[in-house]
Design an enzyme around this catalytic site. Structure first.
Site, mmCIF file in Angstrom:
data_model
loop_
_atom_site.group_PDB
_atom_site.id
_atom_site.type_symbol
_atom_site.label_atom_id
_atom_site.label_comp_id
_atom_site.label_asym_id
_atom_site.label_seq_id
_atom_site.Cartn_x
_atom_site.Cartn_y
_atom_site.Cartn_z
ATOM 1 N N CYS B 169 0.600 -1.244 0.273
ATOM 2 C CA CYS B 169 0.157 0.086 0.553
ATOM 3 C C CYS B 169 0.586 1.806 -0.299
ATOM 4 O O CYS B 169 0.676 2.646 -0.019
ATOM 5 C CB CYS B 169 -0.382 0.122 1.214
ATOM 6 S SG CYS B 169 -2.512 -1.132 1.486
ATOM 7 N N HIS B 302 -2.737 8.310 5.851
ATOM 8 C CA HIS B 302 -2.750 6.674 5.337
ATOM 9 C C HIS B 302 -4.432 6.617 5.495
ATOM 10 O O HIS B 302 -5.039 6.117 4.998
ATOM 11 C CB HIS B 302 -1.785 6.124 5.518
ATOM 12 C CG HIS B 302 -2.156 4.895 5.480
ATOM 13 N ND1 HIS B 302 -1.913 4.353 4.140
ATOM 14 C CD2 HIS B 302 -1.984 3.561 5.253
ATOM 15 C CE1 HIS B 302 -2.200 2.722 3.479
ATOM 16 N NE2 HIS B 302 -2.371 2.627 4.831
ATOM 17 N N HIS B 337 -9.395 1.912 -0.377
ATOM 18 C CA HIS B 337 -8.324 1.717 -1.179
ATOM 19 C C HIS B 337 -7.629 1.302 -2.186
ATOM 20 O O HIS B 337 -7.740 -0.138 -2.521
ATOM 21 C CB HIS B 337 -8.152 1.201 0.360
ATOM 22 C CG HIS B 337 -5.723 0.930 0.669
ATOM 23 N ND1 HIS B 337 -5.170 1.505 -0.044
ATOM 24 C CD2 HIS B 337 -5.665 0.303 1.894
ATOM 25 C CE1 HIS B 337 -4.458 0.740 0.855
ATOM 26 N NE2 HIS B 337 -4.203 0.953 1.908
#
Lengths: 311, 411
Positions: B169, B302, B337
């Protein structure tokens, strides 16, 4: 001036662990067999990594651990600040196999019942991350994938990261299903290195050059100009998955380079790492020629590192 | 040392193909996650996702250099389309560039095979049935390096240094930082950098098993947050050294001031409880960028919306910024995401926030959480002066990254 010293190189390939000094023996052994280099066997890895919880962890993570363990057992990290040690690992196949295993497991057990650990194997940075956890390396860690050159680009980036002052100690690795390699590199500074360097990385290059079928003199000329060298004065080790690799080998020979046999077995990103080991092994036996480790990939990637025995 | 500026951007994200629509959606706080529509996974508990449904054949590019666009893998289509948008935005003439690099980040790459919108088990069965043989065409077809090779071939990017990051990620930030370093240290004049991931049922199944998925909306920093939403997309930045950008009178969106990377070395999925990994990472980024915590106006979090991640990120922010944490938001609340694409998409959003002096919100926010003492710009965009941003991306394996982006100033 960037003095990127090679301290040692460690391997775990086809169920055997060794360092660069034993690589010629390994090469003879694999060349003698008619079959491909086998994937690492889990049971042998588990036995080797005795006392570690290896359950369900992917083969690449375990192979890399087996290679690093040789360095650990020989105390190579004792003089290094682990909180600053970086690790870069390249892989051609990356997590294709772990993803296949995870999905087939999900198919068999059901999506809601597949083991979560198997999912953690599917991310490309699983092996480097686990190495950091097991050895407390906390510099920076990343994984990359650029075909066969995945084995040489960690060296390229280690060299560059030292030049950019991003890192002083780097473990440049390659991980595949057939095994793993780990090369310890350190930026040389007065009084810093506990272990005497075997060789130095003097320059690096990595490019997409278009169709590998058109690999010709111009690539070599560019490298000679960039590195300020003549191929005729070098030992050259070539690896690659390109079908026309023999033609490339011929071009290099015609330039007057001293060439070494191409390793016929496909070990993906490990091929250039094994070539580096062969070069280091020759240095340990007295050779002092500068060497070019070159790898070309059928996708159009070409990368090389210039190695010198002296700093 | 060269200064590194952003002269072009491209983005594909749930709800938008192109930066104008993307900005309109974000600034209005629109949410583009919901029931999975394009892919099927019958027995899964959670079927919420973020999909780029507007990426239809109308968006396809013409064939080039022997590459048939339509036949490409979805992740390659995203990458090539978004790079095409970014190059057009930068108005660069590639033939005049002396030295260039390209770096992309991904999590699943081409490895998560979805055919006919469900998992293609046959390809995996075929792969395993080949056995211990490294000479097989399936690997050649699926390995992630093939994405960057296809991009180079499509755009005829010869003599360009390529890099494909697999840092889950945070991969997008790793790719941006790598390109930034090459230009800053004069190894290149120009860089195409970013991250890409197409929707992956493999990832959805995996996060479901980790109990990381929300059954409805993604609510970062909310007391009742339940998890993340898996999505897809691509974000691309065109980086250039300042002189080259000024010379060709390029539009400058902002300047990459620096970045930081760190490793938790703690757990493969959980962040270090003391938040030292994320803290060190932000501190390194600030130091590398030569800015102080007081210089930061806004934080692109994040902010995945999972219980633990948001709590640890907030803890790290407290450690770095003390009691004066700048306003923070997570666009994952709106677009989900997108894994390897997320950090790069968030960099595009950050640069647009600099441009418009508008901080986009954290959508779906209802109740503050004492574990997350942050001003998360709840639900409504906030006009504010934004000159410098820090953008966080913290990945699986504890691979942390932070990027510092500033408004371009002469001198």
């Amino acid at each position: 001036m960037n003095k990127c010293a090679i301290i040692s190189a460690f391997y775990y390939i086809a169920d055997a662990g060794f360092d660069y000094k034993n690589i010629i023996e390994f090469c003879k052994k694999v060349n003698a067999t008619s079959t491909d280099v086998a994937f690492c066997k889990r049971e042998i890895l588990e036995e080797r990594l005795d006392k570690m919880n290896t359950r369900l962890i992917d083969r690449q993570s375990l192979s890399l651990e087996a290679a690093i363990k040789i360095a650990e057992d020989e105390n190579f990290f004792d003089s290094i600040n682990r909180s600053e040690l970086s690790i870069i690992a390249g892989s051609y196949s990356s997590s294709v196999y772990p993803i296949a295993i995870f999905n087939l497991s999900a198919k068999e057990k059901g999506s809601n019942f597949v083991n979560a650990t198997e999912f953690t194997n599917t991310v490309g940075n699983a092996a480097v991350s686990r190495a950091c956890i097991w050895h407390q390396f906390r510099g920076c860690a990343y994984a990359l994938s650029e075909g066969i050159n995945s084995g040489i680009n960690p060296i390229v980036d280690a060299y560059k990261n030292m030049q950019y002052e991003n890192a002083e100690d780097v473990l440049a690795c390659a991980t595949e299903e057939v095994g793993a390699a780990a090369v310890l590199l350190q930026k040389e500074a007065p009084g810093k290195l506990k272990n005497k360097p075997i060789a130095y990385v003097k320059n690096v290059d990595s490019k997409y050059i278009g169709s590998i079928k058109e690999f010709d003199d111009s690539y070599i000329k560019n490298i000679e100009e960039k590195f300020n060298i003549s191929l005729s004065q070098l030992d050259v080790y070539l690896s690659g998955d390109a079908k026309n690799i023999n033609d490339i080998f011929k071009i290099i020979k015609e330039k007057g380079a001293s060439t070494h046999d191409i390793i016929k077995k496909n070990m993906w990103a490990l091929n250039p790492m094994v070539d580096l080991g062969r070069c280091l092994s020759r240095y340990s036996k007295g050779s002092a020629h500068d060497s070019l480790i070159l790898s070309v990939d059928s996708q159009g990637f070409a990368a090389c590192v210039l190695i010198s025995k002296r700093g | 040392m060269k200064r590194v500026v952003v002269t072009g951007m491209g983005v594909c994200a749930p709800g938008s193909v192109g930066k104008d629509t993307f900005w309109r959606n974000l600034s209005q706080g629109k949410v583009f996650t919901g029931q999975l529509t394009q892919f099927s996974c019958k027995d899964l508990r959670v079927k919420i996702a973020g999909e780029v449904t507007s990426f239809t054949e109308d968006e396809y590019l013409p064939d080039a250099n022997g590459i048939n666009f339509k036949s490409l893998d979805r992740v390659e289509k995203f990458a090539i389309k978004t790079i095409d948008m970014a190059l057009a935005d930068s108005k660069v003439d590639l033939s005049k560039i002396k030295s260039a690099v390209i770096s992309l980040g991904t999590t699943m790459g081409k490895m998560s095979k979805e055919r006919d919108k469900s998992i293609d088990y046959k390809i995996y069965e075929d792969l395993i049935s080949i056995g211990n043989n490294s000479n097989n065409n399936i690997i050649k077809e699926m390995h992630p390096g093939d994405i960057v090779a296809k991009v180079c071939r499509y755009f005829s990017l010869e003599n360009i240094e390529p890099r494909m990051f697999l840092n889950a990620c945070a991969a997008g930030n790793y790719a941006i930082g790598w390109g930034y370093d090459r230009i800053k240290n004069e190894d290149a004049d120009f860089a195409i950098v970013g991250g890409v991931d197409s929707f992956s049922l493999t990832a959805l199944i995996g996060f479901n098993r980790l109990l990381s998925l929300t059954p409805n909306l993604c609510c970062p920093f909310d007391k009742n947050r339940k998890g993340l939403v898996v999505s897809e997309g691509c974000g691309i930045l065109i980086l250039e050294n300042l002189e080259s950008a000024l010379q060709r009178n390029a539009h400058i969106y902002g300047e990459i001031k620096g970045y930081g990377l760190s490793v938790d070395a703690y757990h493969i999925t959980a962040p270090r409880p003391d938040a030292s990994g994320a803290t060190i990472c932000m501190q390194k980024a600030l130091k590398n960028a030569k800015v102080s915590p007081y210089d930061i106006d806004y934080i692109s979090a994040h902010g995945t919306g999972t219980k633990v991640n948001d709590k640890i990120e907030a803890k790290a922010l407290c450690a770095v910024f003390g009691e004066k944490i700048p306003p923070i938001s997570s666009i994952k609340s709106m677009i989900g995401h997108s894994l390897g694409a997320a950090a790069a998409i968030e960099a595009v959003a950050s640069l647009l926030m600099l441009k418009y002096n508008l901080a986009v919100p954290t959508a779906n926010f209802e109740e503050a959480d004492e574990d997350c003492p942050v001003d998360c710009i709840p639900n409504i965009s906030r006009p504010m002066k934004i000159d410098t941003i820090i953008s966080n991306a913290f990945a699986f394996g504890g691979n942390n990254s932070s990027l510092v982006i500033s408004r371009y100033k002469e001198g």
